[in-house]
Design a protein around this motif. Sequence first.
Motif, PDB file in Angstrom:
ATOM      1  N   ILE A 147       0.829  -1.208   0.000  1.00  0.00           N
ATOM      2  CA  ILE A 147       0.000   0.000   0.000  1.00  0.00           C
ATOM      3  C   ILE A 147       0.864   1.258   0.000  1.00  0.00           C
ATOM      4  CG2 ILE A 147      -1.583   1.363   1.440  1.00  0.00           C
ATOM      5  CD1 ILE A 147      -3.078  -0.789   0.014  1.00  0.00           C
ATOM      6  N   ALA A 148       1.941   1.259   0.741  1.00  0.00           N
ATOM      7  CA  ALA A 148       2.794   2.453   0.847  1.00  0.00           C
ATOM      8  C   ALA A 148       3.454   2.820  -0.484  1.00  0.00           C
ATOM      9  CB  ALA A 148       3.862   2.243   1.914  1.00  0.00           C
ATOM     10  N   ASP A 149       3.504   1.882  -1.429  1.00  0.00           N
ATOM     11  CA  ASP A 149       4.116   2.133  -2.734  1.00  0.00           C
ATOM     12  C   ASP A 149       3.135   2.678  -3.766  1.00  0.00           C
ATOM     13  OD1 ASP A 149       6.755   1.091  -2.055  1.00  0.00           O
ATOM     14  OD2 ASP A 149       5.727  -0.849  -1.930  1.00  0.00           O
ATOM     15  N   VAL A 150       1.863   2.715  -3.422  1.00  0.00           N
ATOM     16  CA  VAL A 150       0.842   3.173  -4.361  1.00  0.00           C
ATOM     17  C   VAL A 150       0.943   4.684  -4.537  1.00  0.00           C
ATOM     18  CG1 VAL A 150      -1.641   3.371  -4.770  1.00  0.00           C
ATOM     19  CG2 VAL A 150      -0.698   1.240  -3.868  1.00  0.00           C
ATOM     20  N   ALA A 151       0.958   5.107  -5.804  1.00  0.00           N
ATOM     21  CA  ALA A 151       1.075   6.530  -6.132  1.00  0.00           C
ATOM     22  C   ALA A 151      -0.266   7.151  -6.508  1.00  0.00           C
ATOM     23  CB  ALA A 151       2.059   6.717  -7.278  1.00  0.00           C
ATOM     24  N   SER A 152      -1.187   6.346  -7.048  1.00  0.00           N
ATOM     25  CA  SER A 152      -2.504   6.858  -7.408  1.00  0.00           C
ATOM     26  C   SER A 152      -3.475   5.702  -7.629  1.00  0.00           C
ATOM     27  CB  SER A 152      -2.446   7.725  -8.668  1.00  0.00           C
ATOM     28  OG  SER A 152      -2.122   6.933  -9.792  1.00  0.00           O
ATOM     29  N   THR A 153      -4.771   6.027  -7.579  1.00  0.00           N
ATOM     30  CA  THR A 153      -5.797   5.018  -7.835  1.00  0.00           C
ATOM     31  C   THR A 153      -6.892   5.602  -8.715  1.00  0.00           C
ATOM     32  OG1 THR A 153      -7.233   5.561  -5.949  1.00  0.00           O
ATOM     33  CG2 THR A 153      -5.466   3.953  -5.561  1.00  0.00           C
ATOM     34  N   VAL A 167      -4.618   0.675  -9.856  1.00  0.00           N
ATOM     35  CA  VAL A 167      -3.616   1.184  -8.919  1.00  0.00           C
ATOM     36  C   VAL A 167      -2.293   1.362  -9.647  1.00  0.00           C
ATOM     37  CG1 VAL A 167      -2.309   0.649  -6.822  1.00  0.00           C
ATOM     38  CG2 VAL A 167      -4.718   0.061  -6.956  1.00  0.00           C
ATOM     39  N   VAL A 168      -1.667   2.503  -9.462  1.00  0.00           N
ATOM     40  CA  VAL A 168      -0.325   2.742  -9.976  1.00  0.00           C
ATOM     41  C   VAL A 168       0.617   2.766  -8.772  1.00  0.00           C
ATOM     42  CG1 VAL A 168       1.193   4.347 -11.175  1.00  0.00           C
ATOM     43  CG2 VAL A 168      -1.181   4.056 -11.941  1.00  0.00           C
ATOM     44  N   ALA A 169       1.599   1.865  -8.803  1.00  0.00           N
ATOM     45  CA  ALA A 169       2.565   1.795  -7.706  1.00  0.00           C
ATOM     46  C   ALA A 169       3.963   2.006  -8.254  1.00  0.00           C
ATOM     47  CB  ALA A 169       2.475   0.440  -6.995  1.00  0.00           C
ATOM     48  N   ALA A 170       4.801   2.609  -7.434  1.00  0.00           N
ATOM     49  CA  ALA A 170       6.188   2.842  -7.810  1.00  0.00           C
ATOM     50  C   ALA A 170       7.078   1.937  -6.977  1.00  0.00           C
ATOM     51  CB  ALA A 170       6.564   4.298  -7.572  1.00  0.00           C
ATOM     52  N   VAL A 171       7.777   1.037  -7.652  1.00  0.00           N
ATOM     53  CA  VAL A 171       8.632   0.067  -6.976  1.00  0.00           C
ATOM     54  C   VAL A 171      10.018   0.138  -7.599  1.00  0.00           C
ATOM     55  CG1 VAL A 171       8.961  -2.354  -6.379  1.00  0.00           C
ATOM     56  CG2 VAL A 171       6.649  -1.434  -6.599  1.00  0.00           C
ATOM     57  N   ARG A 172      11.019   0.256  -6.765  1.00  0.00           N
ATOM     58  CA  ARG A 172      12.395   0.255  -7.269  1.00  0.00           C
ATOM     59  C   ARG A 172      12.810  -1.171  -7.582  1.00  0.00           C
ATOM     60  NH1 ARG A 172      15.930   4.747  -4.233  1.00  0.00           N
ATOM     61  NH2 ARG A 172      14.349   6.368  -4.300  1.00  0.00           N
TER      62      ARG A 172
END
Length: 77
Positions: free
Chosen positions: A15-21, A70-75
Amino acid sequence: VENMLVALDAAGAGIADVASTRVLVASSERRDLVAAWEVVRAAFGEHDVPSTLMGVAALGYEDQLVEVEVVAAVRPG
């Protein structure tokens, strides 16, 4: 929401990696949109992200009522 959590986990995210929904609800009734929104917001807790809630005429699957994008940003690890 359960599918969203499974998909995030499979991508090494949470959840903490989600940038937008974006939440799509197959209804024009305000109460239906609010009900779907409350479930999604509860899953995010304190992690408040930019979000869009829209009522639509229909979704892709028969009897599908809600879709959560959901758009998530993950390294890369």
